[in-house]
Design an enzyme around this catalytic site. Structure first.
Site, PDB file in Angstrom:
ATOM      1  CB  THR A 114      25.594 -24.320  -5.979  1.00 36.28           C
ATOM      2  OG1 THR A 114      26.491 -25.271  -5.383  1.00 36.28           O
ATOM      3  CG2 THR A 114      25.248 -24.771  -7.392  1.00 36.28           C
ATOM      4  CB  VAL A 160      23.601 -23.615  -0.427  1.00 36.20           C
ATOM      5  CG1 VAL A 160      24.224 -23.538  -1.820  1.00 36.20           C
ATOM      6  CG2 VAL A 160      24.562 -23.035   0.605  1.00 36.20           C
ATOM      7  CG  LEU A 161      18.547 -20.958  -2.903  1.00 41.18           C
ATOM      8  CD1 LEU A 161      18.014 -19.663  -3.484  1.00 41.18           C
ATOM      9  CD2 LEU A 161      17.399 -21.797  -2.353  1.00 41.18           C
ATOM     10  CG  HIS A 162      23.409 -26.912  -3.574  1.00 43.82           C
ATOM     11  ND1 HIS A 162      24.717 -26.486  -3.660  1.00 43.82           N
ATOM     12  CD2 HIS A 162      23.200 -27.250  -2.276  1.00 43.82           C
ATOM     13  CE1 HIS A 162      25.282 -26.564  -2.463  1.00 43.82           C
ATOM     14  NE2 HIS A 162      24.384 -27.017  -1.613  1.00 43.82           N
ATOM     15  CG  ASP A 163      19.168 -29.493  -6.672  1.00 48.10           C
ATOM     16  OD1 ASP A 163      20.312 -29.714  -7.112  1.00 48.10           O
ATOM     17  OD2 ASP A 163      18.595 -30.253  -5.875  1.00 48.10           O
TER      18      ASP A 163
END
Length: 325
Positions: A198, A242-245
């Site tokens: 991620t 940051v587009l973790h999910d």
């Protein structure tokens, strides 16, 4: 497996990237989101639950049952929240820009999850975007329903450095005992999307500008990112989100989007600085079922696809969504 949209439950702790991820699920035709549940995490559950319903209202999907989940970890108190990243309101100090939250379901998160599993005609994917407490409680209290879970897709963990005050990644660190239950004892296929991947999937101003320009709903969603970007710049020296999910949701919607490696994992449940650390056990004789750990992807393609789907938010068409049971 069904040939139509994937029946899905999403457990989340909104959270800026959680908001992006939930909208992504609601705007992905492959996803039949049958329930959403809110746990503690980035902020307390007293905030994540109305945030969850605000996001549903933004997407014109207040018809999706939304239930309140865990208020604390399974064993020990939560050691850290993330208001410096997500704001004290959980939505980047922009919660008031969202529509008013719709009604919540009277059932608890675990009751709602169990009811969805019981009534589903096909295996259900459970997507965990925060601490895994609700999923652990479901597995422990309703073992007879485990065969009805097709897959658990979770964002969390790291094989390298974490992002908390210790060695762990935030979601795992928030409740490592629950993560141990889900990752090691679930008896169902698990795909884990860790920081190793991620953190490579960060978007900058141009990407967010394009989302903002897609319409007022998209602009509301993009507006939540400002505080996160400022905090990220201070820590990492880069103005980015940051587009973790969202990666976990895209993998749940389109299995195989992320490239995974099967690993047997351990989760440190001690109370020292290693708490929440995720340790791979690569011995051939290591016990337990392996977890599919997403460690690689075509990053540019993934970010382009996420943006394409999110920019449809202002083309809300409730009638085009699959039915919910």
């Amino acid at each position: 497996m069904t040939s139509g949209p994937i029946p899905m439950i999403i457990d989340t702790d909104p959270g800026v990237d959680d908001a992006f991820a939930l909208v992504l699920a609601l705007r992905s035709p492959e996803c039949d989101v049958r329930a959403v549940t809110a746990t503690f995490g980035n902020v307390g559950r007293e905030q994540t639950f109305p945030n969850l319903r605000r996001i549903l209202a933004l997407a014109d999907r207040a018809d999706v049952p939304a239930a309140a989940g865990a208020v604390r970890p399974l064993v020990h108190p939560q050691a850290e929240t993330a208001p410096d990243w997500h704001g004290v309101d959980g939505l980047g100090l922009r919660a008031d820009a969202f529509p008013a939250p719709g009604p919540g379901d009277a059932r608890s998160a675990v009751e709602l999850m169990a009811d969805v599993l019981t009534s589903a005609e096909a295996p259900v994917t459970i997507v965990c975007l925060g601490p895994m407490t609700d999923a652990a409680l479901l597995l422990g209290s309703h073992p007879a329903l485990i065969p009805r879970i097709g897959r658990i897709v979770a964002m969390g963990g790291s094989l390298g450095s974490g992002n908390t005050r210790g060695a762990g990644e935030f979601n795992i660190y928030a409740d490592p005992e629950a993560a141990h239950r889900v990752l090691i004892q679930a008896d169902v296929p698990v795909t884990l999307v860790p920081l190793d991947l991620t953190m490579r999937c960060a978007v900058e101003g141009t990407w967010l500008d394009e989302l903002t320009a897609a319409g007022p709903r998209c602009a509301t969603l993009a507006g939540t990112a400002a505080l996160y970007r400022s905090t990220f710049l201070g820590r990492y020296g880069r103005d980015a989100l940051v587009l973790h999910d969202t990666l976990a949701v895209l993998e749940a919607a389109v299995p195989g989007t992320l490239r995974t490696t099967a690993l047997r994992l351990g989760v440190a449940c001690t109370m020292g600085p290693e708490r929440g650390l995720m340790v791979p056990d690569r011995r051939p004789e290591a016990p337990g079922a392996p977890v599919e750990v997403a460690l690689d992807a075509d990053v540019d393609a993934v970010l382009t696809e996420i943006l394409r789907r999110l920019t449809t938010l202002d083309r809300v068409a409730h009638a085009a969504q699959p039915g919910h049971r």
